[in-house]
Write a protein that holds these residues in place. Structure first.
Motif, PDB file in Angstrom:
ATOM      1  N   VAL A 198       2.685  -2.663   3.555  1.00  0.00           N
ATOM      2  CA  VAL A 198       3.502  -3.133   4.689  1.00  0.00           C
ATOM      3  C   VAL A 198       4.535  -4.131   4.203  1.00  0.00           C
ATOM      4  CG1 VAL A 198       3.436  -4.529   6.806  1.00  0.00           C
ATOM      5  CG2 VAL A 198       1.786  -2.663   6.490  1.00  0.00           C
ATOM      6  N   VAL A 233       7.517  -0.217   9.904  1.00  0.00           N
ATOM      7  CA  VAL A 233       6.290   0.441   9.465  1.00  0.00           C
ATOM      8  C   VAL A 233       5.513   0.991  10.655  1.00  0.00           C
ATOM      9  CG1 VAL A 233       4.021   0.027   8.425  1.00  0.00           C
ATOM     10  CG2 VAL A 233       6.066  -0.979   7.396  1.00  0.00           C
ATOM     11  N   LEU A 291       1.772   2.898  11.110  1.00  0.00           N
ATOM     12  CA  LEU A 291       0.516   3.240  10.457  1.00  0.00           C
ATOM     13  C   LEU A 291      -0.121   4.425  11.175  1.00  0.00           C
ATOM     14  CD1 LEU A 291      -0.881  -0.405  10.154  1.00  0.00           C
ATOM     15  CD2 LEU A 291       0.472   0.860   8.463  1.00  0.00           C
ATOM     16  N   LEU A 337      -1.727  -9.644   8.975  1.00  0.00           N
ATOM     17  CA  LEU A 337      -0.346  -9.247   9.285  1.00  0.00           C
ATOM     18  C   LEU A 337       0.208 -10.091  10.422  1.00  0.00           C
ATOM     19  CD1 LEU A 337      -0.876  -5.389   9.088  1.00  0.00           C
ATOM     20  CD2 LEU A 337       0.350  -6.820   7.429  1.00  0.00           C
ATOM     21  N   GLU A 364       5.563  -7.300  11.632  1.00  0.00           N
ATOM     22  CA  GLU A 364       5.472  -6.642  10.326  1.00  0.00           C
ATOM     23  C   GLU A 364       5.165  -5.150  10.455  1.00  0.00           C
ATOM     24  OE1 GLU A 364       4.231  -9.161   6.633  1.00  0.00           O
ATOM     25  OE2 GLU A 364       2.778  -9.588   8.233  1.00  0.00           O
ATOM     26  N   VAL A 365       4.528  -4.765  11.546  1.00  0.00           N
ATOM     27  CA  VAL A 365       4.212  -3.361  11.802  1.00  0.00           C
ATOM     28  C   VAL A 365       4.794  -2.998  13.155  1.00  0.00           C
ATOM     29  CG1 VAL A 365       2.333  -1.730  12.267  1.00  0.00           C
ATOM     30  CG2 VAL A 365       2.128  -3.371  10.387  1.00  0.00           C
ATOM     31  N   ALA A 385       0.843   1.438  15.446  1.00  0.00           N
ATOM     32  CA  ALA A 385      -0.262   2.108  14.751  1.00  0.00           C
ATOM     33  C   ALA A 385      -0.809   3.231  15.626  1.00  0.00           C
ATOM     34  CB  ALA A 385      -1.365   1.122  14.412  1.00  0.00           C
TER      35      ALA A 385
END
Length: 186
Positions: free
Chosen positions: A57, A64, A66, A83, A87-88, A91
């Motif tokens: 990541v 990003v 997931l 995290l 950052e993401v 998901a």
């Protein structure tokens, strides 16, 4: 968001999702997808697996997303505590392993499950089958609620893997495309 706008990280569970598994097929089909490799797919280790996700990541150059299956869902949950929000982008969590799976997954370190029970710092969807031998739907719903994830009932479909007849899993790919459309590029 389109798949071409994101770094899509495929996070398999125990045994690494073989070539006929929907995760491997998606990895081959989606040009921005790549697998987060683990040292040993047959010995899930909480810190090692989570640290690989965090490192990937942090090295990403695009938003990003997931895509995790089974014990990979557990690894994402453990990585999430390291995290930061943003950052993401999101998901897509499929067929989580449960407390019952602890003894059923050979080589798993004792701390891999239980799952953390805090809200994930990113949008997520959790998909579960009513007949998954590794996680009851009640436990999957409880995880989704604890994580702040949207819950999707996949019906009577086993563990949503190759053995349950989900090689290509076109319905899952359609659901994933819909999930991507809901995400904002960061």
């Amino acid at each position: 968001m389109k798949s071409s706008d994101a770094d899509i990280f495929i996070i398999p569970g125990w045994s690494g999702s073989g070539p006929d598994h929907w995760q491997s097929r998606w990895e081959a089909k989606l040009t921005t997808a790549r697998r987060i490799e683990q040292d040993d797919w047959y010995k899930p280790a909480r810190d090692a697996w989570a640290n690989r996700i965090v490192a990937a990541v942090r090295a990403a150059t695009r938003p990003v997303v997931l895509v995790a299956h089974s014990a990979g869902v557990s690894a994402v949950a453990h990585a999430a505590e390291h995290l930061k929000p943003g950052e993401v982008a999101g998901a897509f969590l499929v067929a989580p392993a449960s407390e019952r799976a602890k003894g059923a997954i050979p080589g798993m370190t004792p701390d891999f499950i239980p799952h953390r029970r805090e809200t994930l710092p990113f949008p997520s969807v959790l998909i579960s089958s009513t007949t998954d031998p590794y996680c009851t739907q009640d436990e999957a719903k409880a995880l989704a609620e604890a994580w702040g994830a949207e819950f999707v009932d996949a019906g009577d479909n086993g563990h949503l893997n190759t053995e349950s007849g989900h090689g290509p899993w076109p319905d899952g790919l359609l659901r994933f495309a819909g999930f991507l459309r809901q995400l904002k590029a960061t």
